[in-house]
Write an enzyme that holds these catalytic residues in place. Sequence first.
Site, PDB file in Angstrom:
ATOM      1  N   CYS A   1      49.003  37.694  43.686  1.00  0.00           N
ATOM      2  CA  CYS A   1      48.566  38.163  44.871  1.00  0.00           C
ATOM      3  C   CYS A   1      49.811  38.430  45.778  1.00  0.00           C
ATOM      4  CB  CYS A   1      47.567  37.810  45.480  1.00  0.00           C
ATOM      5  SG  CYS A   1      46.734  38.495  46.729  1.00  0.00           S
TER       6      CYS A   1
ATOM      7  N   HIS B   1      39.897  41.786  40.757  1.00  0.00           N
ATOM      8  CA  HIS B   1      40.822  41.168  41.812  1.00  0.00           C
ATOM      9  C   HIS B   1      40.782  41.924  43.256  1.00  0.00           C
ATOM     10  CE1 HIS B   1      44.633  39.023  42.890  1.00  0.00           C
ATOM     11  NE2 HIS B   1      44.607  39.886  43.972  1.00  0.00           N
ATOM     12  N   GLU B   2      41.102  43.185  43.096  1.00  0.00           N
ATOM     13  CA  GLU B   2      41.111  44.012  44.300  1.00  0.00           C
ATOM     14  C   GLU B   2      39.855  44.008  45.067  1.00  0.00           C
ATOM     15  OE1 GLU B   2      44.095  44.414  45.270  1.00  0.00           O
ATOM     16  OE2 GLU B   2      44.859  43.882  43.716  1.00  0.00           O
TER      17      GLU B   2
ATOM     18  N   HIS C   1      38.880  41.096  47.109  1.00  0.00           N
ATOM     19  CA  HIS C   1      39.661  41.098  48.470  1.00  0.00           C
ATOM     20  C   HIS C   1      38.717  41.798  49.553  1.00  0.00           C
ATOM     21  CE1 HIS C   1      43.907  39.691  48.094  1.00  0.00           C
ATOM     22  NE2 HIS C   1      43.928  40.638  47.086  1.00  0.00           N
TER      23      HIS C   1
HETATM   24 NI    NI Z   1      45.500  40.539  45.778  1.00  0.00          NI
END
Ligand code: NI
Length: 187
Positions: A100, A142-143, A146
Site C-alpha cells: 500500500c 483493497h481500494e 480505504h
Molecule cells: Ni492502499
Amino acid sequence: MAIKPVIRMGNPLLKEISKPVTEFDSASLWSLIEDMKDTMLAEEGAGLAAIQIAVPLRVVIFSVESNPRYPDAESVPETVLINPTITPVGQEKDTGWEGCLSVPGLRGLVERDTSIRYQGFDPYGNPIDRTVSDFHARVVQHEVDHLDGILYVQRMENMQSLGFLEELNDSGAMNSACQPCESKQAE
Ligand code: NI
C-alpha cells in the site's frame, strides 16, 4: 492537476469513513481525479483512494497495465470508480501479497474474496457493474477498504508474513517476480 503527497499509516484521516460523491461531472471532481491519476502514476501504484491524498470522498482509481510493481499481474483497465459497493461471488477466497502506498516498503499476506461483483459510477455518473476475479478483485477490495478507513494490515490474519519487500525478496518468501521493485524505496 498535480502530484499530491500520499498520507501514511498513522495519519488519522486514513481511519475516516469517506463520504459519497453527490455531484458528478463537476470541475472539483475532475480536478480530484487528475490529481489521483498523476499521483498514482508517479508512485507506480496499482490503485489509489482519494483519502490517500487527504480527500475524504468515495472515489478510487486503479489500473494494472505493465506496472513494474506487479509484472506478472493480468491487466486491469484504468477505472475511476465512485461510490462503490462490493458483493462477493461464491465462497472462494485467495491469500496473496499486498502493499500500500500509505504503508511504504512493506508487504503482507491478505485473504480476499477470489471473485466479486462491484458496482458504482464513472465520473459522469454512468453506472459501472463488473464481475471480476483474482488480482483485479483484490485491487478493488483493497481500494474500497480505504473508503471505510481500513488498511490491508488490519485484514491480515497472520502478522508473521508482514515484512519489508526487500527482505521478503532476499529471503525468498515472495516469489522472485517482483525484481523491478527491489530498487525502489518509495512506492
Ligand atoms: Ni492502499
